[in-house]
Design an enzyme around this catalytic site. Structure first.
Site: not given
Ligand SMILES: Cc1cc2nc3c(=O)[nH]c(=O)nc-3n(C[C@H](O)[C@H](O)[C@H](O)COP(=O)(O)OP(=O)(O)OC[C@H]3O[C@@H](n4cnc5c(N)ncnc54)[C@H](O)[C@@H]3O)c2cc1C
Length: 417
Positions: A138, A141, A256, A386
């Protein structure tokens, strides 16, 4: 299985058929050992079987049981939600992986292609997903776009019958094994962020696709960074209309959540099934169970485990009676992820010095440390706690919506990190 809805005649018949199938493909002694609660016999049957997760994906995929909701002509059973529920119950009971290595193909890509794909795309992509012949990942991100996925920056520019894609994706689970990627890219930067996206099927072996593994704190590299440099994608691999990528991506995201609900995302259990009853292995990790403080904490975890199972039971009984997945999915995902973190942390703390430094052959200590470290990802993957709390607040409790500062603004003018 403690909490289960009484089977109707139709469900009992389907369950018996599925058990017969399992009996015909599992090694002798496997099911009997589990039914008798004989851990040693189960371990012996498993050792003798030389368990092969890839072969299991193909075995299940060839029958329709891997995707009972998919149309029969594409390898499913044209079935109903309750069938999937029954299959999951049986797989869990017999400690088999619920989906297998092609989790993202079966759970996410397949349903998205079924809903938005052309006939030619369905013909081309669906069956190899079930056989395990083509693994999917996928590509959603990005370094600057996770929770706010619609703000993503990867660009796709049309060039005749092809699209030229440039950008970077991250956290791409199993990209290193994948043949295809579900890719969302920006095709029009001058309209609001949700409106300028298009969904593509990206050949992960095409020139310009570079997959770089990311090592996690567990020591394994489950996911990757993916760099896309002048990657050419034929227009026939576009899924849905140009500019309609957000609607297509929402189908993937909804699936998902439905796929991940109740699953432990530990790759070992996704691919290999559970070796032991999870509660028993938790207890086995706790020394000093005669200590009253330790006992009190174990009892508290037991109570929470029961609450978790009852909530899951309510969700599954609603689904068995035909209801669409409700808010229990989000509640369970938040609770499960946080419970796992607390429980694995307690196991490590109770383990004392032996939990952080162990002899090389002490597999149990290694597994305990691995579970503790892997549990950190649970509150991030598949939607952070969150974000899910926001959804529960808005959709269940009816609280005001999260602020959207960039609503209606063209993507090219919004502030991004
Ligand atoms: C083990 C693992 C596997 C994954 N596999 C995939 C994959 O195969 N393909 C893919 O595309 N993605 C994948 N991901 C990514 C995952 O979907 C993202 O990590 C997740 O959506 C969070 O995005 P970010 O890491 O950019 O954090 P951010 O969105 O930058 O968030 C950072 C922090 O801010 C908080 N935050 C952000 N917005 C808000 C809001 N509006 N209100 C309150 N709090 C908020 C979040 O909760 C978090 O604590 C994977 C992640 C992990 C950990």
């Amino acid at each position: 299985m403690k909490w289960r809805v009484e089977d109707t005649e139709e469900r009992a018949e389907f369950r018996a058929g599925f058990r017969d199938f399992l009996g015909s493909v599992l090694p002798a002694g496997w099911m009997a050992a589990i039914d008798a609660g004989d851990e040693d016999a189960f371990e012996a049957a498993r050792e003798a079987a030389q368990w092969n997760p890839l072969a299991w994906t193909g075995t299940l995929g060839a029958t329709g049981f891997a995707a009972p909701l998919w149309p029969r002509e594409y390898g499913g059973l044209s079935g109903e939600t309750w069938m999937q529920q029954v299959i999951r119950e049986e797989l869990r009971h017999y400690r088999l992986p619920l989906i297998g290595i092609n989790l993202l193909g079966v759970g996410l890509a397949g349903p998205t292609i079924i809903e938005h794909g052309t006939e030619a795309q369905k013909e081309r992509y669906l069956k190899p997903i079930l056989s395990g012949g083509e693994i999917w990942c996928q590509l959603f991100s990005e370094p600057g776009s996770g929770s706010d996925l619609a703000s993503l920056s990867t660009r796709a520019v049309r060039d005749g019958d092809e699209w030229v894609v440039n950008g970077q994706k991250v956290w791409t689970t199993i990209a290193q094994f994948a043949k295809w990627g579900m890719l969302v890219a920006r095709t029009d930067p001058e309209v609001p962020k949700h409106e300028g996206l298009t969904y593509f099927i990206c050949d992960m072996h095409a020139p310009g696709v570079e997959v770089r593994p990311l090592k996690q704190l567990t020591g394994t590299a489950e996911f990757n960074e993916v760099y896309l440099s002048d990657v050419r994608i034929p227009d026939e691999r576009r899924l849905g209309d140009v500019g309609d990528g957000w609607r297509v991506a929402r189908t993937t995201l909804m699936n998902e959540r439905a796929t991940l609900a109740g699953l432990s995302l530990d790759p070992a259990s996704i691919m290999g099934g559970a070796r032991k009853d999870p509660w028993q292995s938790f207890l086995a990790d706790i020394p000093h169970t005669s200590d009253p403080v330790v006992r009190q904490q174990v009892a508290q975890f037991y109570i929470e485990q029961e609450v978790k199972e009852i909530t899951a039971f309510r969700a599954s009984s609603a689904r068995l009676s035909g209801a669409a997945p409700g808010p229990e999915g989000s509640v369970n995902k938040v609770f499960n992820a946080e419970y796992n973190q607390r429980r694995t942390e307690f196991a490590v703390t109770a383990g004392g010095p032996g939990a952080v430094a162990w002899a090389p052959e002490d597999n149990a200590a290694e597994a305990r440390a691995h579970s503790f470290l892997r549990a950190r990802a649970g509150t991030i993957e598949g939607g952070t706690s969150e974000i899910l709390r926001n959804q529960i607040a808005e959709r269940v409790l009816g609280l005001p919506r999260d602020v959207e500062v960039d609503k209606g603004q063209p993507w090219s003018e919004i502030l991004r990190n």
